[in-house]
Design an enzyme around this catalytic site. Structure first.
Site, short mmCIF file in Angstrom:
data_model
loop_
_atom_site.label_atom_id
_atom_site.label_comp_id
_atom_site.label_asym_id
_atom_site.label_seq_id
_atom_site.Cartn_x
_atom_site.Cartn_y
_atom_site.Cartn_z
N CYS A 115 -23.91 22.63 8.60
CA CYS A 115 -23.40 23.77 9.38
C CYS A 115 -24.52 24.66 9.91
O CYS A 115 -24.28 25.48 10.79
CB CYS A 115 -22.41 24.57 8.55
SG CYS A 115 -20.98 23.57 8.13
N HIS A 256 -21.50 31.15 12.15
CA HIS A 256 -20.88 29.84 11.93
C HIS A 256 -19.42 30.07 11.52
O HIS A 256 -19.12 31.00 10.76
CB HIS A 256 -21.63 29.10 10.81
CG HIS A 256 -20.93 27.88 10.34
ND1 HIS A 256 -20.52 26.89 11.20
CD2 HIS A 256 -20.53 27.50 9.10
CE1 HIS A 256 -19.91 25.94 10.51
NE2 HIS A 256 -19.90 26.29 9.24
N ASN A 286 -13.55 24.48 11.60
CA ASN A 286 -14.98 24.33 11.34
C ASN A 286 -15.47 23.04 12.02
O ASN A 286 -15.16 21.94 11.57
CB ASN A 286 -15.21 24.27 9.83
CG ASN A 286 -16.69 24.20 9.45
OD1 ASN A 286 -17.54 23.98 10.30
ND2 ASN A 286 -16.97 24.39 8.18
O1 UT7 Z 1 -19.08 25.18 6.52
C1 UT7 Z 1 -20.05 24.98 5.56
C2 UT7 Z 1 -19.86 25.66 4.27
N1 UT7 Z 1 -18.51 25.67 3.81
C3 UT7 Z 1 -17.91 26.86 3.59
O2 UT7 Z 1 -18.48 27.89 3.89
C4 UT7 Z 1 -16.56 26.87 2.95
C5 UT7 Z 1 -16.52 27.82 1.78
N2 UT7 Z 1 -15.27 27.80 1.04
C6 UT7 Z 1 -14.11 28.25 1.58
O3 UT7 Z 1 -14.03 28.59 2.76
C7 UT7 Z 1 -12.92 28.38 0.68
O4 UT7 Z 1 -13.33 28.20 -0.66
C8 UT7 Z 1 -11.76 27.37 0.98
C9 UT7 Z 1 -11.07 27.76 2.28
C10 UT7 Z 1 -12.30 25.96 1.08
C11 UT7 Z 1 -10.72 27.43 -0.12
O5 UT7 Z 1 -10.23 28.76 -0.27
P1 UT7 Z 1 -10.20 29.48 -1.70
O6 UT7 Z 1 -9.55 30.77 -1.52
O7 UT7 Z 1 -11.62 29.48 -2.23
O8 UT7 Z 1 -9.28 28.54 -2.51
P2 UT7 Z 1 -9.62 27.74 -3.86
O9 UT7 Z 1 -10.47 26.57 -3.55
O10 UT7 Z 1 -10.06 28.71 -4.89
O11 UT7 Z 1 -8.17 27.26 -4.24
C12 UT7 Z 1 -7.14 28.18 -4.58
C13 UT7 Z 1 -5.85 27.41 -4.73
C14 UT7 Z 1 -5.99 26.15 -5.57
O12 UT7 Z 1 -4.78 25.98 -6.29
P3 UT7 Z 1 -4.72 26.35 -7.86
O13 UT7 Z 1 -5.79 25.52 -8.50
O14 UT7 Z 1 -5.03 27.83 -7.92
O15 UT7 Z 1 -3.34 26.00 -8.23
C15 UT7 Z 1 -6.10 25.06 -4.55
O16 UT7 Z 1 -5.65 23.81 -5.03
O17 UT7 Z 1 -5.44 26.97 -3.43
C16 UT7 Z 1 -5.18 25.58 -3.49
N3 UT7 Z 1 -5.42 25.00 -2.17
C17 UT7 Z 1 -4.49 24.95 -1.21
N4 UT7 Z 1 -3.22 25.40 -1.18
C18 UT7 Z 1 -2.53 25.21 -0.05
C19 UT7 Z 1 -6.57 24.43 -1.71
N5 UT7 Z 1 -6.37 24.00 -0.46
C20 UT7 Z 1 -5.10 24.32 -0.13
C21 UT7 Z 1 -4.32 24.14 1.02
N6 UT7 Z 1 -3.05 24.60 1.03
N7 UT7 Z 1 -4.80 23.55 2.15
#
Ligand code: UT7
Length: 332
Positions: A115, A256, A286
């Site tokens: 990225c 980004h 993204n």
């Molecule tokens: O581009 C290069 C670098 N990459 C980034 O900068 C990305 C950085 N990370 C992020 O943007 C975020 O961490 C994400 C958007 C990927 C995820 O968001 P989050 O608020 O950090 O969610 P999480 O990974 O902590 O997950 C929270 C919950 C989990 O469920 P449980 O374990 O709490 O029951 C996930 O399984 O959300 C769940 N989850 C979803 N739920 C509905 C993960 N993906 C989804 C989804 N729909 N698509």
């Protein structure tokens, strides 16, 4: 460091494929919903290419640039393609783009920084111009993320899209305009949080790697989020301070587009208001190396960037890689 001259952006171009996948589509294929995706990421739609590879995205973005400028393909000296989804391991995607656009006098190469790829390529291209070695360098950010996305994994499939965008670097008419400064970093200890496990020399492709889905993006979202939020905010603030810029002096943050929450935190740290932040994550998701030049192209074409505007470009990505570039816009 002494520079002979500055490099500046003199033309822009972009390509996004016509096929749109909206959040409702993902509700049908994985356990997710529109509200989660919008509130956690800011994404509403992303584009997917159905008729080509990364070099086709890139070549179409370059063609758009040529259609909107006086420069001809045969005048290009060098093509740098920032990508993590090359058409093939070799030859480089830059070679394929060179052939597709008819840049018969150019050399070129690919640059892999995920990225942060566009920022790293922009500085590399600028150095070729600043040194006096070359006068016309095409810098392209292009990724067909759909080619490495597992559409059964809700953690990653909602995040990414396909796109390409290109800028032309030429010598600036004065040292006042163009690429002024940069802060760029890598930290390979972050490799475990965001990567593609197989297909390289570490884990060459086998039936087993395919069965284990190791040819797709792996991301520990929470871990990356934590370092990205701090990394992008700090580096954007640091480059402002290093160049004596106050928040009033900055016309736009060009971040980004990985997550609207990371972008908001960066703007807050810089003390700049939301109307001075370039955003198109809701439309494209993204697109890895393409996000920053896509923003520049769209905002320029909408008449929102003026000659003399101070822009802070910043990114964080796999590697880890991160950085910021201070650019004074020179196109009228
Ligand atoms: O581009 C290069 C670098 N990459 C980034 O900068 C990305 C950085 N990370 C992020 O943007 C975020 O961490 C994400 C958007 C990927 C995820 O968001 P989050 O608020 O950090 O969610 P999480 O990974 O902590 O997950 C929270 C919950 C989990 O469920 P449980 O374990 O709490 O029951 C996930 O399984 O959300 C769940 N989850 C979803 N739920 C509905 C993960 N993906 C989804 C989804 N729909 N698509």
């Amino acid at each position: 460091m002494n520079k002979l001259r500055n490099a500046t952006i003199t033309a822009v171009g972009m390509y996004v494929p016509p096929k749109i996948l909206n959040n409702k589509y993902f509700e049908k294929i994985v356990d997710t919903n529109d509200e989660w995706i919008i509130t956690r990421t800011g994404i509403k739609e992303r584009r997917i290419i159905e008729d080509g590879a990364t070099s086709d995205l890139a070549a179409r973005a370059c063609q758009d640039l040529f259609n909107n400028s006086k420069v001809k393909p045969e005048e290009i000296d060098c093509i740098i393609v920032a990508t993590v989804t090359p058409d093939m391991f070799f030859p480089a995607t830059a070679c394929l783009v060179q052939d597709k656009i008819g840049a018969k006098n150019a050399w070129g190469f690919d640059l892999s920084a995920a990225c942060s790829g566009f920022l790293f390529a922009l500085k590399t291209g600028a150095s070729l111009v600043e040194s006096g070695s070359y006068n016309k360098v095409l810098v392209v950010g292009a990724d067909k993320m759909s080619s490495i996305t597992d559409y059964t994994d809700r953690n990653t499939c909602v995040l990414f899209g396909d796109a390409a965008s290109a800028v032309l670097l030429e010598p600036s008419e004065s040292m006042e305009f163009g690429i002024i400064d940069q802060l760029l970093f890598v930290d390979g200890s972050g490799k475990d949080a965001l990567h593609m496990k197989a297909g390289g020399s570490l884990n060459p492709a086998t039936h087993e790697t395919i069965d284990k889905k190791w040819h797709y993006i792996y991301q520990d979202g929470k871990a990356v989020f934590k370092v990205a939020v701090k990394g992008m905010a700090d580096v954007s603030y640091d480059i402002m301070k290093k160049n004596g810029l106050s928040s009033d002096d900055v016309a736009y943050l060009v971040p980004h587009q990985a997550n609207l929450r990371i972008i908001d935190a960066t703007a807050e740290r810089m003390g700049i208001s939301k109307d001075k932040v370039m955003i198109n994550i809701h439309k494209y998701g993204n697109t890895t190396a393409a996000t920053i030049p896509l923003c520049l192209t769209e905002y320029y074409r909408d008449g929102k960037i003026k000659k003399g505007d101070n822009l802070i470009l910043s990114a964080f990505g796999a590697g880890y890689t991160w950085g910021a570039i201070y650019l004074k816009w020179s196109l009228a």
